[in-house]
Design an enzyme around this catalytic site. Structure first.
Site: not given
Ligand code: PLP
Length: 405
Positions: A57, A110, A182, A207
Site C-alpha cells: 500500500r 466526467y 484529467d 482507459k
C-alpha cells in the site's frame, strides 16, 4: 527522445550487480509485504515514499515502475499509481483540500468527478464554482483568497470540449492556485498538460494507458516532487493503492499507446466526418472537427482529435437508445479507451450524477450517444454504424409518431 521510443522503454529497476543479466520486461512482484533482517532498516524504510519497499500500500516495485514510466511520458517529476481513476482523483482532491477551501472546475466533467466535487461541497464545506473552461476572465473573476484548486479535463467527457489550457493554467499559476488536469481522454500522446503549466495530471489508466479493457487503474503525475510528497501520506491513508498485477497489465499496454492513439484518432476522424454527413445525425462532437466550439484551441493543444466521438440523432433520445442497442460490432458498454469500439448513453450512465439542468449546462443532450472508437478497420465500423443508424432512425421516428399520436 520521442514518446514512441519512451513508451517502449518503460522504467525497469536495475537488478543484480555489474555484468548481471536482467529481465527484459518489468517483473510482477505480487507481494503485499517485504521481509527485512534488521529492525532498524524496516523502521527506516517507513520514513517516506521512496525508501525500501515495506508494504505494497506504501510502494511496490511493479507499481513504482508504472509510476516512473507514466511520470516520464507526461513530463512530470514523479507519480503515484492508484486502484482506479476515481482513486487518483479522490486521492488528490482529499489530500489537497480542507474545509473552507474554494475549487473552480470545468462545467463539463466526467460524472464521477462531478459527484466527488458535489460531495466535497455538500459534506465537507468545500466551495465549488463551475466555469465554461474557455474564458480566462471568468476564471480570474472567481478567484478569491481561499481558492486552492482548478480542475480541468483536457478533452471533456463526452462533449469533446477542450479548455483553454494555456490561458487557464497560466492564470492559475499566477494566482497560486494548484491546477489538476484529467488527461485520460488525450493521453500523453496527444497532450502533456504539465508542458502547458499544470501542477498535477490525473489519469484513469483503465482507459487509453492500459488500453485493453482488462484492468482498472489510476495515476496522478506531479510537476514537482514536493507536491507528490504532500499528497502521498494522504493516499496511503486512503488505501486506494494500485495492485501490482493491475500495474503490470498497464505497463504491458503502454509500449503500444502511441500506435493505438494514432489508429483511434484516424478512425475517429473518418467516422466523425461520415457521421456529420449522415441524414440521421444532427450534431457531431469531436474536437478536431471544423465547427466544434473547441476546434481552434484543440488544434493548438492536441496532437490529434482523440478517439471519442459523440453525436446527436434526429430521432432524439428514442433514436439514441435504439442505435446503441442495434450496433453489432460496436458494443454497448460503459468504458472507453480500449482497442474495441464501445457505445453508451451518457445521460443515463457515465453522467447520471448530473440532473437535467446540470446536463444541459454541460452541453450533454438527453439523446447524446458517446462512441469510444476502437482500432478496428474503419470501414467495418462504418458499415455497422450506418446500418444501425438507419434502423435506429426508423425506430426513433416511429416511437415519436406513436407518442404524438
Ligand atoms: N476520468 C475520466 C475522464 C473518465 O472518463 C473516467 C471513467 O470513465 C474516470 C476519470 C474514472 O476512472 P475509473 O473508472 O478508472 O475510476
Amino acid at each position: 527522445m520521442d514518446i514512441r521510443t519512451r513508451a517502449v522503454h518503460v522504467s525497469n529497476e536495475p537488478s543484480g550487480g555489474a555484468g548481471a543479466s536482467r529481465p527484459l520486461s518489468v517483473p510482477l512482484v505480487q507481494s503485499s509485504a517485504f521481509a527485512f533482517d534488521s529492525a532498524d532498516a524496516l523502521a527506516e524504510a517507513m520514513s517516506g515514499p521512496d525508501g525500501q519497499y515495506v508494504y505494497s500500500r506504501r510502494g511496490n516495485p511493479t507499481v513504482r515502475a508504472l509510476e516512473r514510466t507514466v511520470a516520464d511520458l507526461e513530463g512530470g517529476a514523479a507519480a503515484i499509481a492508484f486502484a482506479s481513476g476515481m482513486g487518483a482523483i479522490s486521492g488528490v482532491l482529499l489530500a489537497l483540500l480542507k474545509p473552507g477551501d474554494h475549487v473552480i472546475a470545468q462545467r463539463c466533467l466526467y460524472g464521477g468527478t462531478y459527484a466527488v466535487l458535489s460531495d466535497l461541497a455538500a459534506r465537507y464545506g468545500v466551495d465549488v464554482d463551475l466555469v465554461a473552461g474557455d474564458d480566462v476572465e471568468e476564471f480570474a473573476g472567481l478567484v478569491r483568497p481561499r481558492t486552492r484548486l482548478l480542475f480541468l479535463e483536457t478533452i471533456a467527457n463526452p462533449t469533446g470540449q477542450v479548455p483553454d489550457l494555456d490561458g487557464l493554467l497560466a492564470a492559475a499559476r499566477g494566482r497560486g492556485v494548484v491546477s489538476v488536469v484529467d488527461n485520460s481522454l488525450a493521453s500523453p500522446v496527444l497532450c502533456r498538460p504539465i508542458e502547458h503549466g499544470a501542477d498535477v495530471v490525473v489519469h484513469s489508466s483503465t482507459k487509453y494507458l492500459a488500453g485493453h479493457s482488462d484492468v482498472l487503474g489510476g495515476v496522478a503525475v506531479f510537476a514537482e516532487d514536493g507536491l507528490r510528497r504532500e499528497v502521498w501520506p494522504r493516499t496511503v491513508e486512503l488505501g486506494a493503492a494500485a495492485d501490482p498485477f493491475a500495474a503490470w497489465l498497464t505497463l504491458r499496454g503502454l509500449p503500444t499507446l502511441p500506435l493505438r492513439m494514432r489508429q483511434h484518432c484516424a478512425n475517429a476522424e473518418l467516422l466523425a466526418g461520415r457521421l456529420s454527413g449522415h441524414p440521421a445525425v444532427t450534431a457531431v462532437h469531436w474536437p478536431w472537427l471544423a465547427g466544434h466550439p473547441s476546434y481552434p484551441v484543440a488544434r493548438k493543444v492536441l496532437a490529434g482529435g482523440g478517439g471519442m466521438v459523440s453525436f446527436e440523432l434526429a430521432g432524439g433520445r428514442a433514436a439514441g437508445r435504439a442505435f446503441i442497442e442495434r450496433v453489432r460490432l460496436a458494443q454497448l458498454a460503459l468504458s472507453l479507451g480500449g482497442v474495441e469500439t464501445l457505445v453508451t448513453h451518457p445521460a443515463s450512465t457515465s453522467h447520471r450524477e448530473l440532473d437535467a439542468a446540470a446536463l444541459a449546462a454541460a452541453g450533454i443532450g438527453a439523446g447524446t450517444v458517446r462512441m469510444s472508437v476502437g482500432i478496428e478497420h474503419a470501414d467495418d465500423l462504418w458499415a455497422d454504424i450506418d446500418r444501425a443508424l438507419c434502423d435506429a432512425n426508423v425506430a426513433g421516428q416511429s416511437e415519436r409518431w406513436a407518442i404524438e399520436a
